[in-house]
Every structure is written in structure tokens, then in C-alpha cells.
Design a protein around this motif. Structure first.
Motif, short mmCIF file in Angstrom:
data_model
loop_
_atom_site.label_atom_id
_atom_site.label_comp_id
_atom_site.label_asym_id
_atom_site.label_seq_id
_atom_site.Cartn_x
_atom_site.Cartn_y
_atom_site.Cartn_z
N SER A 1 29.43 25.18 28.36
CA SER A 1 29.06 25.07 29.71
C SER A 1 30.28 25.62 30.48
CB SER A 1 28.47 23.93 30.25
OG SER A 1 29.38 22.86 30.12
N VAL A 2 30.07 26.34 31.66
CA VAL A 2 31.07 26.76 32.70
C VAL A 2 31.14 25.87 33.96
CG1 VAL A 2 32.21 28.43 33.81
CG2 VAL A 2 30.98 29.07 31.75
N ASN A 3 32.15 25.17 34.14
CA ASN A 3 32.08 24.32 35.25
C ASN A 3 32.64 24.93 36.53
OD1 ASN A 3 31.06 22.15 33.78
ND2 ASN A 3 33.16 21.60 33.15
N ALA A 4 33.78 24.66 37.04
CA ALA A 4 34.46 25.18 38.25
C ALA A 4 34.91 26.68 37.85
CB ALA A 4 35.47 24.65 38.96
N MET A 5 34.68 27.87 38.70
CA MET A 5 35.32 29.12 38.59
C MET A 5 35.94 29.37 39.64
SD MET A 5 31.90 30.66 36.66
CE MET A 5 32.87 31.96 35.94
N GLY A 6 36.88 30.40 39.62
CA GLY A 6 37.63 30.68 40.93
C GLY A 6 38.42 31.86 40.50
N TRP A 7 39.01 32.35 41.77
CA TRP A 7 39.57 33.44 41.81
C TRP A 7 41.20 33.03 42.34
CZ3 TRP A 7 38.76 38.22 39.36
CH2 TRP A 7 37.39 38.33 38.91
N TYR A 8 42.09 33.67 41.65
CA TYR A 8 43.64 33.63 42.22
C TYR A 8 44.28 34.71 42.22
CZ TYR A 8 43.00 28.62 40.90
OH TYR A 8 42.85 27.14 40.70
N TYR B 1 44.73 40.12 40.96
CA TYR B 1 43.55 39.06 41.14
C TYR B 1 43.26 38.33 39.59
CZ TYR B 1 43.19 39.84 46.01
OH TYR B 1 43.64 40.08 47.21
N TYR B 2 43.08 37.13 39.40
CA TYR B 2 43.14 36.53 38.21
C TYR B 2 41.84 35.60 38.42
CZ TYR B 2 47.89 37.76 36.76
OH TYR B 2 48.81 38.43 36.38
N CYS B 3 41.08 35.88 37.35
CA CYS B 3 39.86 34.73 37.31
C CYS B 3 39.95 33.84 36.49
CB CYS B 3 38.60 35.56 36.37
SG CYS B 3 37.14 34.73 36.10
N ASN B 4 39.50 32.68 36.72
CA ASN B 4 39.74 31.22 36.19
C ASN B 4 38.34 30.39 36.08
OD1 ASN B 4 39.93 27.99 36.86
ND2 ASN B 4 41.87 28.64 35.57
#
Length: 124
Positions: A32-39, A95-98
Motif C-alpha cells: 500500500s502507498v501512504n504519503a506521496m510527495g514531490w521534492y 524534481y523527485y517523487c517520494n
């Protein structure tokens, strides 16, 4: 194996728009995927949070992008999107996906994973 595959990015003129996409791919195990974000990161500077979104779609934005960027996610596709508008040269960065991914094996494990990074360049 957990992979974050990013797409989008490129060169855009000041004032323009661009979209980034990131898909989480996991093979051989339930997850499952919890928090996601972009840095984003500029050479010589620390990586900084641009925007994040929780599993219940609560969002958080850096002050510098509020009102211009929108983060969203598709839980069924394990994908996070970043729509960027009114771009200016200071938005130029990699830009990095996390994603925080929970793996359900013999025991549950949760780790943060990163995409490979995609260049966004804002220039005329």
C-alpha cells in the motif's frame, strides 16, 4: 522490488505550465502507498519539499508554490501528479517523487522510496 517511475518535466517558458507524474510499481508482494510527495533540488542546495499528499488526500505545499502548484493522487493506480502553473525561473530544479510504501511480506515493512528525478527548466 519497489520502483517509482517519473514522467513529465522539460523546458517551459516563464509563466507556462507543466505536469509531472509518478507511478509506484511493486513486484512480487502486496503493498500500500501512504504519503506521496514531490521534492526538488538545485545543485548546491538541499532537497526541499514542494508538495505532499496523504492517503486521505490531505495536502501540504511549500509557501513558494501555494496557489500555483496542485498535487493529486490516484490511489487505484498508485500515482501522484503535480500540476505546475505560472512557472518562473526559480522553479528550475530536478524534481523527485517520494512515496512511503508499506510492504506486506512475512512481516510488514514501511520505507520511503525515491524516483530517479526529472529536470524542470523554466527559461525563455
Amino acid at each position: 522490488q519497489v520502483q517509482l517511475v517519473e514522467s513529465g518535466g522539460g523546458l517551459v517558458q516563464p509563466g507556462g505550465s507543466l505536469g509531472l507524474s509518478c507511478a509506484v510499481s511493486v513486484s512480487g508482494i502486496s503493498f500500500s502507498v501512504n504519503a506521496m510527495g514531490w521534492y526538488r533540488q538545485v545543485v548546491g542546495k538541499q532537497r526541499e519539499l514542494v508538495a505532499s499528499i496523504s492517503s486521505d488526500r490531505s495536502t501540504n505545499y511549500a509557501d513558494s508554490v501555494k496557489g500555483r502548484f496542485t498535487i493529486s493522487r490516484d490511489n487505484a493506480k498508485h500515482t501522484v501528479l503535480l500540476q505546475m502553473h505560472k512557472l518562473n525561473p526559480v522553479d528550475t530544479a530536478v524534481y523527485y517523487c517520494n512515496a512511503r510504501v508499506q510492504l506486506f511480506g512475512t512481516e510488514s515493512k514501511t520505507n520511503d522510496y525515491w524516483g530517479q528525478g526529472t529536470q524542470v527548466t523554466v527559461a525563455s
